[in-house]
Scaffold this motif. Structure first.
Motif, PDB file in Angstrom:
ATOM      1  N   LEU A   1      99.904 -86.937 -62.065  1.00  0.00           N
ATOM      2  CA  LEU A   1      99.752 -87.091 -60.618  1.00  0.00           C
ATOM      3  C   LEU A   1     100.265 -85.856 -59.877  1.00  0.00           C
ATOM      4  O   LEU A   1      99.668 -85.422 -58.898  1.00  0.00           O
ATOM      5  N   HIS A   2     101.357 -85.285 -60.341  1.00  0.00           N
ATOM      6  CA  HIS A   2     101.884 -84.075 -59.710  1.00  0.00           C
ATOM      7  C   HIS A   2     100.838 -82.959 -59.775  1.00  0.00           C
ATOM      8  O   HIS A   2     100.593 -82.272 -58.781  1.00  0.00           O
ATOM      9  N   LEU A   3     100.225 -82.784 -60.932  1.00  0.00           N
ATOM     10  CA  LEU A   3      99.201 -81.744 -61.077  1.00  0.00           C
ATOM     11  C   LEU A   3      98.017 -81.998 -60.149  1.00  0.00           C
ATOM     12  O   LEU A   3      97.494 -81.075 -59.513  1.00  0.00           O
ATOM     13  N   LEU A   4      97.583 -83.250 -60.052  1.00  0.00           N
ATOM     14  CA  LEU A   4      96.449 -83.585 -59.187  1.00  0.00           C
ATOM     15  C   LEU A   4      96.779 -83.394 -57.713  1.00  0.00           C
ATOM     16  O   LEU A   4      95.942 -82.920 -56.940  1.00  0.00           O
TER      17      LEU A   4
ATOM     18  N   GLN B   1     105.240-100.844 -59.393  1.00  0.00           N
ATOM     19  CA  GLN B   1     105.212 -99.447 -58.948  1.00  0.00           C
ATOM     20  C   GLN B   1     104.270 -98.618 -59.817  1.00  0.00           C
ATOM     21  O   GLN B   1     103.502 -97.798 -59.320  1.00  0.00           O
ATOM     22  N   VAL B   2     104.325 -98.840 -61.120  1.00  0.00           N
ATOM     23  CA  VAL B   2     103.452 -98.092 -62.031  1.00  0.00           C
ATOM     24  C   VAL B   2     101.994 -98.477 -61.796  1.00  0.00           C
ATOM     25  O   VAL B   2     101.109 -97.622 -61.815  1.00  0.00           O
ATOM     26  N   THR B   3     101.737 -99.737 -61.517  1.00  0.00           N
ATOM     27  CA  THR B   3     100.374-100.174 -61.213  1.00  0.00           C
ATOM     28  C   THR B   3      99.861 -99.455 -59.965  1.00  0.00           C
ATOM     29  O   THR B   3      98.707 -99.009 -59.915  1.00  0.00           O
ATOM     30  N   ALA B   4     100.705 -99.300 -58.947  1.00  0.00           N
ATOM     31  CA  ALA B   4     100.317 -98.563 -57.736  1.00  0.00           C
ATOM     32  C   ALA B   4     100.054 -97.092 -58.053  1.00  0.00           C
ATOM     33  O   ALA B   4      99.102 -96.494 -57.531  1.00  0.00           O
ATOM     34  N   LEU B   5     100.867 -96.500 -58.912  1.00  0.00           N
ATOM     35  CA  LEU B   5     100.659 -95.107 -59.306  1.00  0.00           C
ATOM     36  C   LEU B   5      99.347 -94.944 -60.078  1.00  0.00           C
ATOM     37  O   LEU B   5      98.649 -93.941 -59.930  1.00  0.00           O
ATOM     38  N   LEU B   6      99.002 -95.932 -60.894  1.00  0.00           N
ATOM     39  CA  LEU B   6      97.725 -95.887 -61.605  1.00  0.00           C
ATOM     40  C   LEU B   6      96.556 -95.917 -60.618  1.00  0.00           C
ATOM     41  O   LEU B   6      95.545 -95.246 -60.819  1.00  0.00           O
ATOM     42  N   GLY B   7      96.701 -96.690 -59.542  1.00  0.00           N
ATOM     43  CA  GLY B   7      95.671 -96.701 -58.498  1.00  0.00           C
ATOM     44  C   GLY B   7      95.522 -95.327 -57.871  1.00  0.00           C
ATOM     45  O   GLY B   7      94.401 -94.863 -57.612  1.00  0.00           O
ATOM     46  N   GLU B   8      96.645 -94.659 -57.630  1.00  0.00           N
ATOM     47  CA  GLU B   8      96.591 -93.303 -57.075  1.00  0.00           C
ATOM     48  C   GLU B   8      95.939 -92.349 -58.071  1.00  0.00           C
ATOM     49  O   GLU B   8      95.154 -91.477 -57.692  1.00  0.00           O
ATOM     50  N   LEU B   9      96.253 -92.505 -59.355  1.00  0.00           N
ATOM     51  CA  LEU B   9      95.635 -91.668 -60.374  1.00  0.00           C
ATOM     52  C   LEU B   9      94.117 -91.819 -60.355  1.00  0.00           C
ATOM     53  O   LEU B   9      93.382 -90.834 -60.417  1.00  0.00           O
ATOM     54  N   ARG B  10      93.650 -93.044 -60.254  1.00  0.00           N
ATOM     55  CA  ARG B  10      92.201 -93.276 -60.212  1.00  0.00           C
ATOM     56  C   ARG B  10      91.571 -92.588 -59.003  1.00  0.00           C
ATOM     57  O   ARG B  10      90.515 -91.961 -59.109  1.00  0.00           O
ATOM     58  N   GLU B  11      92.225 -92.701 -57.865  1.00  0.00           N
ATOM     59  CA  GLU B  11      91.692 -92.108 -56.636  1.00  0.00           C
ATOM     60  C   GLU B  11      91.704 -90.584 -56.692  1.00  0.00           C
ATOM     61  O   GLU B  11      90.709 -89.929 -56.410  1.00  0.00           O
ATOM     62  N   ARG B  12      92.836 -90.010 -57.054  1.00  0.00           N
ATOM     63  CA  ARG B  12      92.961 -88.548 -57.082  1.00  0.00           C
ATOM     64  C   ARG B  12      92.235 -87.926 -58.264  1.00  0.00           C
ATOM     65  O   ARG B  12      91.782 -86.783 -58.201  1.00  0.00           O
ATOM     66  N   GLY B  13      92.151 -88.650 -59.369  1.00  0.00           N
ATOM     67  CA  GLY B  13      91.531 -88.097 -60.569  1.00  0.00           C
ATOM     68  C   GLY B  13      90.019 -88.120 -60.570  1.00  0.00           C
ATOM     69  O   GLY B  13      89.379 -87.295 -61.224  1.00  0.00           O
ATOM     70  N   ARG B  14      89.435 -89.044 -59.839  1.00  0.00           N
ATOM     71  CA  ARG B  14      87.971 -89.203 -59.829  1.00  0.00           C
ATOM     72  C   ARG B  14      87.243 -87.890 -59.546  1.00  0.00           C
ATOM     73  O   ARG B  14      86.319 -87.533 -60.291  1.00  0.00           O
ATOM     74  N   PRO B  15      87.614 -87.114 -58.512  1.00  0.00           N
ATOM     75  CA  PRO B  15      86.896 -85.864 -58.256  1.00  0.00           C
ATOM     76  C   PRO B  15      87.027 -84.833 -59.385  1.00  0.00           C
ATOM     77  O   PRO B  15      86.232 -83.907 -59.473  1.00  0.00           O
ATOM     78  N   HIS B  16      88.016 -85.017 -60.245  1.00  0.00           N
ATOM     79  CA  HIS B  16      88.252 -84.082 -61.340  1.00  0.00           C
ATOM     80  C   HIS B  16      87.736 -84.618 -62.677  1.00  0.00           C
ATOM     81  O   HIS B  16      88.001 -84.044 -63.725  1.00  0.00           O
ATOM     82  N   GLY B  17      87.043 -85.748 -62.629  1.00  0.00           N
ATOM     83  CA  GLY B  17      86.502 -86.335 -63.844  1.00  0.00           C
ATOM     84  C   GLY B  17      87.507 -87.131 -64.655  1.00  0.00           C
ATOM     85  O   GLY B  17      87.258 -87.452 -65.806  1.00  0.00           O
ATOM     86  N   ILE B  18      88.646 -87.457 -64.068  1.00  0.00           N
ATOM     87  CA  ILE B  18      89.662 -88.253 -64.759  1.00  0.00           C
ATOM     88  C   ILE B  18      89.407 -89.712 -64.408  1.00  0.00           C
ATOM     89  O   ILE B  18      89.647 -90.144 -63.289  1.00  0.00           O
ATOM     90  N   LEU B  19      88.894 -90.446 -65.364  1.00  0.00           N
ATOM     91  CA  LEU B  19      88.516 -91.838 -65.133  1.00  0.00           C
ATOM     92  C   LEU B  19      89.225 -92.736 -66.143  1.00  0.00           C
ATOM     93  O   LEU B  19      88.817 -92.825 -67.293  1.00  0.00           O
ATOM     94  N   TRP B  20      90.288 -93.366 -65.718  1.00  0.00           N
ATOM     95  CA  TRP B  20      91.001 -94.315 -66.563  1.00  0.00           C
ATOM     96  C   TRP B  20      91.008 -95.668 -65.883  1.00  0.00           C
ATOM     97  O   TRP B  20      92.054 -96.218 -65.580  1.00  0.00           O
ATOM     98  N   GLY B  21      89.821 -96.187 -65.644  1.00  0.00           N
ATOM     99  CA  GLY B  21      89.696 -97.470 -64.962  1.00  0.00           C
ATOM    100  C   GLY B  21      90.349 -98.613 -65.690  1.00  0.00           C
ATOM    101  O   GLY B  21      90.752 -99.596 -65.084  1.00  0.00           O
ATOM    102  N   SER B  22      90.449 -98.510 -67.005  1.00  0.00           N
ATOM    103  CA  SER B  22      91.028 -99.608 -67.779  1.00  0.00           C
ATOM    104  C   SER B  22      92.525 -99.428 -68.026  1.00  0.00           C
ATOM    105  O   SER B  22      93.141-100.270 -68.668  1.00  0.00           O
TER     106      SER B  22
END
Length: 86
Positions: A71-74, A22-43
C-alpha cells in the motif's frame, strides 16, 4: 532533509496491533489503489488467521507488513514520489 522510510518487517511489534477489521479495510484500499496498476486480489481475505498474534492475509498467507508495504508503494506511485522517501 527527508527521513528515509524503510519497509516494515513481518516481525515488527506494531503488526500485532492490527485487528481483522482493520486489515479487511486495508485490503479494500489495496483493491482500489491496485486496480489501475493491474493488482487484482479480489479474493484476498483475512479468514481470521493469525500466527504469533499477527493477522495473516490469505493471498499466500502474507503478513500484514506485506500489505502495508505494498500500500505504501501504491500511495507513493499515485503521488509520483520515491516510494521509500517520506
Amino acid at each position: 532533509m527527508n527521513a528515509r522510510h524503510r519497509p516494515l518487517a513481518p516481525d515488527d511489534p506494531r503488526m500485532r496491533d492490527y485487528t481483522d477489521a482493520q486489515v479487511t479495510a486495508l485490503l479494500g484500499e489495496l483493491r482500489e489503489r491496485g486496480r489501475p496498476h493491474g493488482i487484482l486480489w479480489g479474493s484476498a481475505t483475512t479468514h481470521n488467521g493469525t500466527v504469533d498474534g499477527r493477522v495473516l492475509i490469505d493471498f499466500g498467507n502474507a503478513p500484514v507488513s506485506t500489505l502495508l508495504n505494498l500500500l505504501h508503494l501504491l500511495r507513493e506511485a499515485g503521488r509520483g514520489g520515491d516510494p521509500w522517501e517520506s
